[in-house]
Write a protein that holds these residues in place. Sequence first.
Motif, short mmCIF file in Angstrom:
data_model
loop_
_atom_site.label_atom_id
_atom_site.label_comp_id
_atom_site.label_asym_id
_atom_site.label_seq_id
_atom_site.Cartn_x
_atom_site.Cartn_y
_atom_site.Cartn_z
N ILE A 157 0.85 -1.18 0.00
CA ILE A 157 0.00 0.00 0.00
C ILE A 157 0.89 1.23 0.00
CG2 ILE A 157 -1.80 1.28 1.21
CD1 ILE A 157 -2.75 -1.33 2.43
N LEU A 180 -0.67 -0.74 -4.56
CA LEU A 180 -1.87 0.11 -4.57
C LEU A 180 -1.47 1.53 -4.20
CD1 LEU A 180 -4.34 -2.24 -2.63
CD2 LEU A 180 -3.97 -2.11 -5.10
N VAL A 215 -8.01 2.66 -0.83
CA VAL A 215 -8.04 1.53 0.09
C VAL A 215 -9.11 1.76 1.15
CG1 VAL A 215 -6.74 0.21 1.81
CG2 VAL A 215 -5.62 0.97 -0.30
N VAL A 229 -6.90 -7.04 0.50
CA VAL A 229 -7.05 -5.59 0.67
C VAL A 229 -8.21 -5.14 -0.22
CG1 VAL A 229 -5.98 -3.33 0.42
CG2 VAL A 229 -4.60 -5.28 1.17
N THR A 231 -10.41 -2.25 -2.02
CA THR A 231 -10.43 -0.89 -2.52
C THR A 231 -11.81 -0.57 -3.05
OG1 THR A 231 -9.84 -1.37 -4.83
CG2 THR A 231 -8.03 -1.22 -3.24
N THR A 245 3.27 3.91 2.97
CA THR A 245 2.42 5.09 2.85
C THR A 245 3.08 6.36 3.38
OG1 THR A 245 1.36 4.26 4.87
CG2 THR A 245 0.20 3.91 2.82
#
Length: 457
Positions: A157, A180, A215, A229, A231, A245
């Motif tokens: 992520i 992502l 997300v 995960v 989204t 992140t």
Amino acid sequence: MERLVVIGGDAAGTSAASQARRRRGAGDLEIVVLERGPYTSYSACGIPYWVGGLVDGPDALIARAPEVHRARGLDVRLGTEAEGIDLDKREVAVRDTATGEAARIGFDQLVVATGASPKRPPVPGIDADGVFGVQTLDDGRALIDGLAPHRRRAVVIGGGYIGIEMAEAMKERGLDVVVLDRGAQPMSTLDPDMGVLVHEQMEAMGIDVVAGADVQGVETGPDGWVRAVVTADGTHPADLVVLGTGVRPASELARDAGLPLGDSGGIRTDLRMRVWGRDPRHDGIWAAGDCVEVLNLVSGRFQHAALGTHANKQGRVVGMNIGGEYATFPGIVGTAISKVCDLEIARTGLREKDADAAGFVYETATIESTGRAGYYPGADKMTVKMLAERASGRLLGVQIVGRDGAAKRIDVAAVALTARMTVEDLTALDLGYAPPFSPVWDPILVAARKAAQKVAQ
């Protein structure tokens, strides 16, 4: 005897403590370093390469162990977390992380070097088993321990520096990898037209990059371990989730004590790294490292820039000043490099949106070249983008995406930005040339020549 208390035992904190000890000696200054974790002076930047199996760890990532600092006259206290700063009483409230025992430590001078904290998406399941950060050596060890043979799918992520480095690490470990990223393209530190080059190359390496990913949650199986995960546009199966992140300044301790913060949330200091303000209680209070904000010398604005290079330099400046000398940290131009597999990514100075926010009117120039003479074996494509102020021709920023030594070319641009050179000045630089290292016209010079033509129109 005067007492210096340092909160934080990594790059900035131990650099400050070591420099102060070197300059003051052991006669009249007691130095206490508080570190809540089990390690000091380690390279968090090396964690992705340890996880990927490219380097050994964790010992290889430790520059100076606690016993080395102690041998040099620093009272390093591991497992000791600072919980409050009382500026009136000149005390730090601490807690032993193992026993919970509380205490207070008085200080004459204080260095706040609390670093940065990872950003975690505020979504359900983000704290589930199988979701890993990569902020500390303990994080790296936990992730390696989670790499069981039956776990084959990793979701990363975030598509920034840590995200793409961890995507490479997971790829090196043989996992199927999905990244992502909520941005239009990965590497938001680049302009989107350069980020798309990174996106395309990552896809060509077999890393699935999903841009614009919102997300919304992390699903777990019956055993509590992550399994997907979620989204807004779909669900991505996962045996492991890695958070890339970004980070924010870990400045809560300073904020709660009433120390001044900037717009980025980082502690505001002067050029000597003394905490900003005229409050007499701020005398003898210093801050350095990822918990502070710094001046960008190109835009003239303050920003948060979490890098070990800045932390070490700022810590050194603090220690020299505490030691009775004079030193300053003037600011940064925003240089950073990274890679994903063999693709190298570099930037310095301003992106287009940074230049817009600072009020510049500018031109851009993007060129494609090679890192070596085109006829020399191994020559590979390199893309260079340059921003220059329209009226003056002053260089404002450079971004590079390529292979074969592309990234370190950014250092030429970083020096030029610091010297406030124009793109016309850049075209005349006497850069090294030989076919194994560069074309006759180095890519930096080609971009500068094109930019100089555009600002002259």
